[in-house]
Scaffold this motif. Structure first.
Motif, PDB file in Angstrom:
ATOM      1  N   ARG A 111       0.832  -1.210   0.000  1.00 19.28           N
ATOM      2  CA  ARG A 111       0.000   0.000   0.000  1.00 19.28           C
ATOM      3  C   ARG A 111       0.861   1.253   0.000  1.00 19.28           C
ATOM      4  N   ALA A 112       1.937   1.231   0.753  1.00 18.83           N
ATOM      5  CA  ALA A 112       2.826   2.394   0.810  1.00 18.83           C
ATOM      6  C   ALA A 112       3.434   2.664  -0.565  1.00 18.83           C
ATOM      7  N   LEU A 113       3.790   1.597  -1.276  1.00 22.32           N
ATOM      8  CA  LEU A 113       4.346   1.757  -2.628  1.00 22.32           C
ATOM      9  C   LEU A 113       3.304   2.329  -3.574  1.00 22.32           C
ATOM     10  N   LEU A 114       2.081   1.826  -3.486  1.00 21.60           N
ATOM     11  CA  LEU A 114       1.014   2.343  -4.340  1.00 21.60           C
ATOM     12  C   LEU A 114       0.774   3.824  -4.076  1.00 21.60           C
ATOM     13  N   ASP A 115       0.809   4.213  -2.822  1.00 23.91           N
ATOM     14  CA  ASP A 115       0.615   5.627  -2.470  1.00 23.91           C
ATOM     15  C   ASP A 115       1.782   6.484  -2.952  1.00 23.91           C
ATOM     16  N   GLU A 116       2.993   5.991  -2.735  1.00 22.97           N
ATOM     17  CA  GLU A 116       4.190   6.765  -3.075  1.00 22.97           C
ATOM     18  C   GLU A 116       4.319   6.997  -4.571  1.00 22.97           C
ATOM     19  N   ARG A 117       3.965   5.985  -5.370  1.00 25.64           N
ATOM     20  CA  ARG A 117       4.149   6.075  -6.821  1.00 25.64           C
ATOM     21  C   ARG A 117       2.825   6.197  -7.562  1.00 25.64           C
ATOM     22  N   ALA A 118       1.795   6.663  -6.876  1.00 28.33           N
ATOM     23  CA  ALA A 118       0.447   6.677  -7.458  1.00 28.33           C
ATOM     24  C   ALA A 118       0.404   7.431  -8.781  1.00 28.33           C
ATOM     25  N   GLU A 119       0.977   8.619  -8.821  1.00 29.09           N
ATOM     26  CA  GLU A 119       0.900   9.425 -10.039  1.00 29.09           C
ATOM     27  C   GLU A 119       1.639   8.752 -11.195  1.00 29.09           C
ATOM     28  N   ALA A 120       2.850   8.255 -10.931  1.00 29.34           N
ATOM     29  CA  ALA A 120       3.641   7.624 -11.989  1.00 29.34           C
ATOM     30  C   ALA A 120       2.979   6.339 -12.478  1.00 29.34           C
ATOM     31  N   PHE A 121       2.481   5.520 -11.537  1.00 34.62           N
ATOM     32  CA  PHE A 121       1.825   4.274 -11.932  1.00 34.62           C
ATOM     33  C   PHE A 121       0.570   4.546 -12.760  1.00 34.62           C
ATOM     34  N   SER A 122      -0.236   5.508 -12.319  1.00 34.13           N
ATOM     35  CA  SER A 122      -1.475   5.813 -13.036  1.00 34.13           C
ATOM     36  C   SER A 122      -1.190   6.337 -14.439  1.00 34.13           C
ATOM     37  N   GLN A 123      -0.184   7.187 -14.559  1.00 40.82           N
ATOM     38  CA  GLN A 123       0.172   7.726 -15.871  1.00 40.82           C
ATOM     39  C   GLN A 123       0.632   6.612 -16.815  1.00 40.82           C
ATOM     40  N   ARG A 124       1.462   5.702 -16.291  1.00 43.57           N
ATOM     41  CA  ARG A 124       1.962   4.625 -17.159  1.00 43.57           C
ATOM     42  C   ARG A 124       0.841   3.673 -17.556  1.00 43.57           C
ATOM     43  N   LEU A 125      -0.084   3.400 -16.656  1.00 49.79           N
ATOM     44  CA  LEU A 125      -1.224   2.551 -17.002  1.00 49.79           C
ATOM     45  C   LEU A 125      -2.056   3.194 -18.108  1.00 49.79           C
ATOM     46  N   ASP A 126      -2.236   4.491 -18.038  1.00 54.41           N
ATOM     47  CA  ASP A 126      -2.974   5.188 -19.098  1.00 54.41           C
ATOM     48  C   ASP A 126      -2.235   5.078 -20.429  1.00 54.41           C
ATOM     49  N   GLU A 127      -0.910   5.207 -20.390  1.00 54.19           N
ATOM     50  CA  GLU A 127      -0.108   5.146 -21.614  1.00 54.19           C
ATOM     51  C   GLU A 127      -0.134   3.756 -22.242  1.00 54.19           C
ATOM     52  N   LEU A 128      -0.213   2.723 -21.403  1.00 55.12           N
ATOM     53  CA  LEU A 128      -0.177   1.347 -21.905  1.00 55.12           C
ATOM     54  C   LEU A 128      -1.561   0.800 -22.255  1.00 55.12           C
ATOM     55  N   SER A 129      -2.597   1.535 -21.916  1.00 55.76           N
ATOM     56  CA  SER A 129      -3.950   1.067 -22.217  1.00 55.76           C
ATOM     57  C   SER A 129      -4.124   0.926 -23.730  1.00 55.76           C
ATOM     58  N   GLY A 130      -4.677  -0.203 -24.140  1.00 53.68           N
ATOM     59  CA  GLY A 130      -4.925  -0.425 -25.558  1.00 53.68           C
ATOM     60  C   GLY A 130      -3.680  -0.756 -26.355  1.00 53.68           C
ATOM     61  N   THR A 131      -2.661  -1.294 -25.683  1.00 56.49           N
ATOM     62  CA  THR A 131      -1.435  -1.678 -26.388  1.00 56.49           C
ATOM     63  C   THR A 131      -1.034  -3.098 -26.005  1.00 56.49           C
ATOM     64  N   ALA A 132      -0.114  -3.652 -26.775  1.00 56.02           N
ATOM     65  CA  ALA A 132       0.434  -4.976 -26.481  1.00 56.02           C
ATOM     66  C   ALA A 132       1.901  -4.991 -26.901  1.00 56.02           C
ATOM     67  N   GLU A 133       2.639  -5.927 -26.335  1.00 57.85           N
ATOM     68  CA  GLU A 133       4.039  -6.087 -26.697  1.00 57.85           C
ATOM     69  C   GLU A 133       4.203  -7.233 -27.688  1.00 57.85           C
ATOM     70  N   PHE A 134       5.068  -7.019 -28.661  1.00 57.95           N
ATOM     71  CA  PHE A 134       5.481  -8.064 -29.584  1.00 57.95           C
ATOM     72  C   PHE A 134       7.003  -8.166 -29.521  1.00 57.95           C
ATOM     73  N   ASN A 135       7.498  -9.390 -29.438  1.00 60.01           N
ATOM     74  CA  ASN A 135       8.938  -9.609 -29.436  1.00 60.01           C
ATOM     75  C   ASN A 135       9.362 -10.237 -30.756  1.00 60.01           C
ATOM     76  N   VAL A 136      10.416  -9.705 -31.337  1.00 61.96           N
ATOM     77  CA  VAL A 136      10.915 -10.190 -32.624  1.00 61.96           C
ATOM     78  C   VAL A 136      12.380 -10.577 -32.460  1.00 61.96           C
ATOM     79  N   LYS A 137      12.702 -11.815 -32.809  1.00 60.14           N
ATOM     80  CA  LYS A 137      14.076 -12.302 -32.788  1.00 60.14           C
ATOM     81  C   LYS A 137      14.434 -12.821 -34.175  1.00 60.14           C
ATOM     82  N   GLY A 138      15.654 -12.522 -34.602  1.00 60.13           N
ATOM     83  CA  GLY A 138      16.118 -12.971 -35.910  1.00 60.13           C
ATOM     84  C   GLY A 138      17.316 -13.893 -35.784  1.00 60.13           C
TER      85      GLY A 138
END
Length: 237
Positions: free
Chosen positions: A88-115
């Motif tokens: 809980r302390a971590l969630l409170d301390e980083r609330a703004e950063a975590f919320s912003q990153r969740l908004d940025e990642l919404s509607g996205t996915a990761e793809f990994n490419v190896k050659g």
């Protein structure tokens, strides 16, 4: 009681955890620890946690189940907090950063490419295309030639391999970059001429996958392009 943390989400996330179990021999019961607008999905930290297939698969299964229902910040394997208050302390301390990153990642996915290149095919191509390499190779065939000839051939082939792999990597990146939001590119290695993770909007996932498949065909014999995804955004948290 120490807790094992899998991911951070918004509190409005469905948190459908009924059909999945956590890490540990018996599969830990999952629950959420919430504070403000954020939640962390956790289970009791097992005493027998190990970097083994059982626990790694459980870790990723929880994250992929959560991600299928909404944006998450997936934590690396092995993140253990001393107790729920620490979470809980971590969630409170980083609330703004975590919320912003969740908004940025919404509607996205990761793809990994190896050659990967086939060394035998690549060597044949070098000997076909390079007159100098052919001449040196013929001179040392059946134990002939000098030490300097063998050294020169080895250096020439190594440089050609590096140049060709670099060109392949650039072609892969140049083709896929216009379709992505962000990228993480690892340095080239003996195993992979390219190893990159791409953050792709959901609306372009099919287009990205199709482009990757067409590129793999275009690169031709002796070149294998391995594409994994869509995945939770492991590399972009």
């Amino acid at each position: 009681m120490s807790v094992y943390v899998y991911a951070i989400t918004k509190t409005e996330h469905p948190l459908d955890l009924d059909d999945v179990r956590g890490v540990g021999e018996d599969g830990g019961d999952l629950h959420a620890i919430s504070s403000g607008s954020l939640s962390a999905v956790v289970s009791e930290a097992p005493a027998d946690l190990s970097v083994a297939r059982r626990d790694l698969e459980a870790h990723h299964e929880v994250q992929e189940n959560l991600w299928s229902d909404g944006a998450i910040l997936p934590l690396s394997f092995g993140f253990v907090a001393p107790d729920e208050d620490s979470v809980r302390a971590l969630l409170d301390e980083r609330a703004e950063a975590f919320s912003q990153r969740l908004d940025e990642l919404s509607g996205t996915a990761e793809f990994n490419v190896k050659g990967v290149t086939d060394e035998d095919v690549l060597l044949r191509a070098i000997l076909t295309d390079s007159e100098q390499a052919r001449t040196l190779n013929e001179s040392i065939r059946d134990g002939g030639g000098t030490y300097e000839d063998r050294l020169a051939l080895g250096e020439l082939v190594a440089q050609e391999v590096q140049n060709r792999n670099a060109a392949l990597a650039e072609e892969v990146l140049a083709t896929l970059r216009p379709l992505v939001v962000s990228e993480q590119v690892a340095p080239p290695s003996q195993q992979y001429f390219v190893n990159a993770s791409f953050l792709v909007e959901d609306a372009r996932s099919e287009e990205f996958t199709r482009a990757g498949g067409e590129l793999a065909e275009r690169l031709g014999e002796g070149v294998e392009l391995r594409l994994r995804g869509p995945l939770p955004p492991y590399s972009f948290v």
